[in-house]
Design a protein around this motif. Structure first.
Motif, PDB file in Angstrom:
ATOM      1  N   ILE A   1       0.843  -1.189   0.000  1.00  0.00           N
ATOM      2  CA  ILE A   1       0.000   0.000   0.000  1.00  0.00           C
ATOM      3  C   ILE A   1       0.884   1.247   0.000  1.00  0.00           C
ATOM      4  O   ILE A   1       1.764   1.387   0.845  1.00  0.00           O
ATOM      5  N   ASN A   2       0.646   2.138  -0.950  1.00  0.00           N
ATOM      6  CA  ASN A   2       1.385   3.404  -1.010  1.00  0.00           C
ATOM      7  C   ASN A   2       0.558   4.588  -0.521  1.00  0.00           C
ATOM      8  O   ASN A   2       1.121   5.579  -0.044  1.00  0.00           O
ATOM      9  N   VAL A   3      -0.749   4.504  -0.670  1.00  0.00           N
ATOM     10  CA  VAL A   3      -1.665   5.585  -0.295  1.00  0.00           C
ATOM     11  C   VAL A   3      -2.900   4.951   0.322  1.00  0.00           C
ATOM     12  O   VAL A   3      -3.313   3.849  -0.071  1.00  0.00           O
ATOM     13  N   ILE A   4      -3.510   5.635   1.309  1.00  0.00           N
ATOM     14  CA  ILE A   4      -4.710   5.128   1.987  1.00  0.00           C
ATOM     15  C   ILE A   4      -5.888   6.057   1.698  1.00  0.00           C
ATOM     16  O   ILE A   4      -5.739   7.280   1.689  1.00  0.00           O
ATOM     17  N   VAL A   5      -7.049   5.463   1.479  1.00  0.00           N
ATOM     18  CA  VAL A   5      -8.308   6.207   1.389  1.00  0.00           C
ATOM     19  C   VAL A   5      -9.148   5.838   2.599  1.00  0.00           C
ATOM     20  O   VAL A   5      -9.358   4.655   2.891  1.00  0.00           O
ATOM     21  N   MET A   6      -9.631   6.850   3.322  1.00  0.00           N
ATOM     22  CA  MET A   6     -10.520   6.637   4.461  1.00  0.00           C
ATOM     23  C   MET A   6     -11.947   6.983   4.031  1.00  0.00           C
ATOM     24  O   MET A   6     -12.215   8.097   3.593  1.00  0.00           O
ATOM     25  N   GLN A   7     -12.858   6.026   4.170  1.00  0.00           N
ATOM     26  CA  GLN A   7     -14.236   6.252   3.751  1.00  0.00           C
ATOM     27  C   GLN A   7     -15.188   5.476   4.652  1.00  0.00           C
ATOM     28  O   GLN A   7     -14.774   4.624   5.439  1.00  0.00           O
ATOM     29  N   SER A   8     -16.469   5.809   4.531  1.00  0.00           N
ATOM     30  CA  SER A   8     -17.480   5.078   5.298  1.00  0.00           C
ATOM     31  C   SER A   8     -18.515   4.496   4.354  1.00  0.00           C
ATOM     32  O   SER A   8     -18.652   4.928   3.202  1.00  0.00           O
ATOM     33  N   GLY A   9     -19.248   3.499   4.853  1.00  0.00           N
ATOM     34  CA  GLY A   9     -20.301   2.895   4.073  1.00  0.00           C
ATOM     35  C   GLY A   9     -21.577   3.721   4.155  1.00  0.00           C
ATOM     36  O   GLY A   9     -21.710   4.634   4.965  1.00  0.00           O
ATOM     37  N   GLY A  10     -22.529   3.391   3.312  1.00  0.00           N
ATOM     38  CA  GLY A  10     -23.785   4.144   3.283  1.00  0.00           C
ATOM     39  C   GLY A  10     -23.652   5.398   2.444  1.00  0.00           C
ATOM     40  O   GLY A  10     -22.567   5.758   1.993  1.00  0.00           O
ATOM     41  N   ASP A  11     -24.792   6.075   2.231  1.00  0.00           N
ATOM     42  CA  ASP A  11     -24.775   7.200   1.304  1.00  0.00           C
ATOM     43  C   ASP A  11     -25.319   8.502   1.878  1.00  0.00           C
ATOM     44  O   ASP A  11     -25.448   9.491   1.164  1.00  0.00           O
ATOM     45  N   ARG A  12     -25.635   8.553   3.187  1.00  0.00           N
ATOM     46  CA  ARG A  12     -26.239   9.762   3.743  1.00  0.00           C
ATOM     47  C   ARG A  12     -25.361  10.452   4.788  1.00  0.00           C
ATOM     48  O   ARG A  12     -25.351  11.663   4.900  1.00  0.00           O
ATOM     49  N   THR A  13     -24.621   9.666   5.570  1.00  0.00           N
ATOM     50  CA  THR A  13     -23.821  10.221   6.659  1.00  0.00           C
ATOM     51  C   THR A  13     -22.425   9.629   6.637  1.00  0.00           C
ATOM     52  O   THR A  13     -22.265   8.404   6.630  1.00  0.00           O
ATOM     53  N   PHE A  14     -21.415  10.483   6.660  1.00  0.00           N
ATOM     54  CA  PHE A  14     -20.039   9.999   6.750  1.00  0.00           C
ATOM     55  C   PHE A  14     -19.795   9.419   8.137  1.00  0.00           C
ATOM     56  O   PHE A  14     -19.333   8.289   8.286  1.00  0.00           O
ATOM     57  N   CYS A  15     -20.104  10.209   9.178  1.00  0.00           N
ATOM     58  CA  CYS A  15     -19.923   9.729  10.545  1.00  0.00           C
ATOM     59  C   CYS A  15     -20.713  10.619  11.494  1.00  0.00           C
ATOM     60  O   CYS A  15     -20.563  11.844  11.464  1.00  0.00           O
ATOM     61  N   ALA A  16     -21.545   9.997  12.324  1.00  0.00           N
ATOM     62  CA  ALA A  16     -22.364  10.747  13.280  1.00  0.00           C
ATOM     63  C   ALA A  16     -21.666  10.945  14.614  1.00  0.00           C
ATOM     64  O   ALA A  16     -22.284  11.361  15.589  1.00  0.00           O
ATOM     65  N   GLY A  17     -20.370  10.659  14.666  1.00  0.00           N
ATOM     66  CA  GLY A  17     -19.615  10.868  15.895  1.00  0.00           C
ATOM     67  C   GLY A  17     -19.663   9.674  16.815  1.00  0.00           C
ATOM     68  O   GLY A  17     -19.822   8.530  16.387  1.00  0.00           O
TER      69      GLY A  17
ATOM     70  N   GLY B   1     -17.065  13.717  16.416  1.00  0.00           N
ATOM     71  CA  GLY B   1     -15.853  12.968  16.141  1.00  0.00           C
ATOM     72  C   GLY B   1     -15.619  12.719  14.667  1.00  0.00           C
ATOM     73  O   GLY B   1     -14.472  12.596  14.227  1.00  0.00           O
ATOM     74  N   GLY B   2     -16.686  12.660  13.886  1.00  0.00           N
ATOM     75  CA  GLY B   2     -16.542  12.491  12.445  1.00  0.00           C
ATOM     76  C   GLY B   2     -15.834  13.670  11.800  1.00  0.00           C
ATOM     77  O   GLY B   2     -15.070  13.505  10.842  1.00  0.00           O
ATOM     78  N   VAL B   3     -16.082  14.873  12.325  1.00  0.00           N
ATOM     79  CA  VAL B   3     -15.368  16.058  11.840  1.00  0.00           C
ATOM     80  C   VAL B   3     -13.879  15.911  12.159  1.00  0.00           C
ATOM     81  O   VAL B   3     -13.015  16.287  11.358  1.00  0.00           O
ATOM     82  N   GLY B   4     -13.589  15.346  13.337  1.00  0.00           N
ATOM     83  CA  GLY B   4     -12.201  15.108  13.702  1.00  0.00           C
ATOM     84  C   GLY B   4     -11.518  14.136  12.758  1.00  0.00           C
ATOM     85  O   GLY B   4     -10.355  14.332  12.397  1.00  0.00           O
ATOM     86  N   LEU B   5     -12.227  13.085  12.324  1.00  0.00           N
ATOM     87  CA  LEU B   5     -11.648  12.135  11.377  1.00  0.00           C
ATOM     88  C   LEU B   5     -11.348  12.812  10.048  1.00  0.00           C
ATOM     89  O   LEU B   5     -10.278  12.612   9.462  1.00  0.00           O
ATOM     90  N   ALA B   6     -12.293  13.610   9.555  1.00  0.00           N
ATOM     91  CA  ALA B   6     -12.078  14.320   8.295  1.00  0.00           C
ATOM     92  C   ALA B   6     -10.877  15.259   8.413  1.00  0.00           C
ATOM     93  O   ALA B   6     -10.058  15.365   7.495  1.00  0.00           O
ATOM     94  N   ALA B   7     -10.772  15.932   9.554  1.00  0.00           N
ATOM     95  CA  ALA B   7      -9.674  16.884   9.758  1.00  0.00           C
ATOM     96  C   ALA B   7      -8.325  16.186   9.870  1.00  0.00           C
ATOM     97  O   ALA B   7      -7.292  16.784   9.555  1.00  0.00           O
ATOM     98  N   ALA B   8      -8.324  14.942  10.313  1.00  0.00           N
ATOM     99  CA  ALA B   8      -7.068  14.208  10.504  1.00  0.00           C
ATOM    100  C   ALA B   8      -6.568  13.548   9.228  1.00  0.00           C
ATOM    101  O   ALA B   8      -5.462  13.000   9.216  1.00  0.00           O
ATOM    102  N   THR B   9      -7.350  13.585   8.151  1.00  0.00           N
ATOM    103  CA  THR B   9      -6.832  13.112   6.867  1.00  0.00           C
ATOM    104  C   THR B   9      -5.839  14.141   6.331  1.00  0.00           C
ATOM    105  O   THR B   9      -5.835  15.297   6.745  1.00  0.00           O
ATOM    106  N   ASP B  10      -5.036  13.723   5.383  1.00  0.00           N
ATOM    107  CA  ASP B  10      -4.045  14.627   4.816  1.00  0.00           C
ATOM    108  C   ASP B  10      -4.608  15.440   3.652  1.00  0.00           C
ATOM    109  O   ASP B  10      -4.082  16.513   3.321  1.00  0.00           O
ATOM    110  N   TYR B  11      -5.652  14.941   3.039  1.00  0.00           N
ATOM    111  CA  TYR B  11      -6.293  15.617   1.917  1.00  0.00           C
ATOM    112  C   TYR B  11      -7.706  15.066   1.856  1.00  0.00           C
ATOM    113  O   TYR B  11      -7.891  13.847   1.803  1.00  0.00           O
ATOM    114  N   CYS B  12      -8.695  15.937   1.883  1.00  0.00           N
ATOM    115  CA  CYS B  12     -10.072  15.461   2.026  1.00  0.00           C
ATOM    116  C   CYS B  12     -10.952  15.969   0.885  1.00  0.00           C
ATOM    117  O   CYS B  12     -10.986  17.173   0.597  1.00  0.00           O
TER     118      CYS B  12
END
Length: 250
Positions: free
Chosen positions: A48-64, A111-122
């Motif tokens: 693995i050279n690069v990681i993509v962080m994502q969630s399942g479903g189509d309405r909410t990335f993360c409700a915390g 907490g979902g906002v925190g996950l998005a903020a902790a990525t390197d490019y979103c």
């Protein structure tokens, strides 16, 4: 999809980490632990050279954080342990030697906002509005604050924290620097994520790793800081104010 999960799949040297929980991708302790371990696994995987962080479903990335688990906290030790879950995931993202691209396909809270903020490019779609609701229930976004402030600045972080019942638009989040690009549809978002990740995966891995360390210079104390912040939140969740507020949601 009725079962929660965290998965890692690899394609064209890109590691896709996906998490899911049927309750709007809220995060209980077991999912947070598995997510941390999966990030570490991907970081150590030489294919693995690069990681993509994502969630399942189509309405909410993360409700915390899992609301049910927050309400079940009985003492400060349990509180600290639970809120350390997000701290540990953010620190795993921070110390991971691979660039992490975020893919945010819907609303994200706390907490979902925190996950998005902790990525390197979103990257996100136009439905990816954000909210920090913690103050409205008697706690605060203490654990994720360093990551969010680092990405969008103290002024924007303060605005979101104080205006705790408002969803801020995806466009607002982009102007503040949380999202690098926005897309009209999830399909366009997915194509852009794939294109970027696969392009980066062809770059010199050593250069990517060294650049990642530069991005996160000055955060070496976060292992201690985020744990201390988890302790603050774990105590506040036991306060009479927070207990009474949480009861209204039962």
């Amino acid at each position: 999809m009725n079962e929660s999960y965290v998965t890692l799949s690899i394609k064209n040297s890109v590691g896709y980490i996906e998490f899911f929980h049927p309750n709007r991708n809220s995060m209980p302790s077991d999912i947070l632990i598995k997510l941390k371990e999966t990030i570490e696994e991907a970081g150590n995987n030489k294919s693995i050279n690069v990681i993509v962080m994502q969630s399942g479903g189509d309405r909410t990335f993360c409700a915390g954080a899992s609301f049910n688990e927050v309400m079940a906290v009985k003492n400060t030790e349990e509180g600290k342990a639970f809120f350390s879950g997000f701290a540990n995931v953010i620190n795993a993202m921070r110390t991971c030697p691979k660039i992490i691209i975020g893919r945010v396909q819907g609303k994200t809270v706390g907490g979902g906002v925190g996950l998005a903020a902790a990525t390197d490019y979103c990257l996100a779609n136009n439905f990816a509005s954000i909210r920090l609701s913690e103050l409205s229930i008697g706690i605060g976004p203490f654990v994720i604050e360093p990551a969010v402030t680092r990405k969008i600045g103290l002024s924007a972080m303060s605005q979101m924290t104080i205006d705790a019942e408002t969803f801020f638009s995806a466009e607002w989040a982009k102007t503040k620097g949380l999202y690098s690009e926005l897309f009209a549809t999830t399909e366009e978002l997915d194509e852009a994520v794939k294109t970027l990740a696969e392009k980066l995966s062809t770059y010199n891995p050593e250069a990517l790793t060294r650049m990642k360390s530069v991005f996160w210079e000055g955060t070496e104390h976060w292992d201690t800081l985020l744990t201390q912040r988890a302790e603050i939140t774990g105590a506040l969740v036991l306060s009479d104010f927070t207990k009474n507020t949480l009861k209204r949601f039962r």
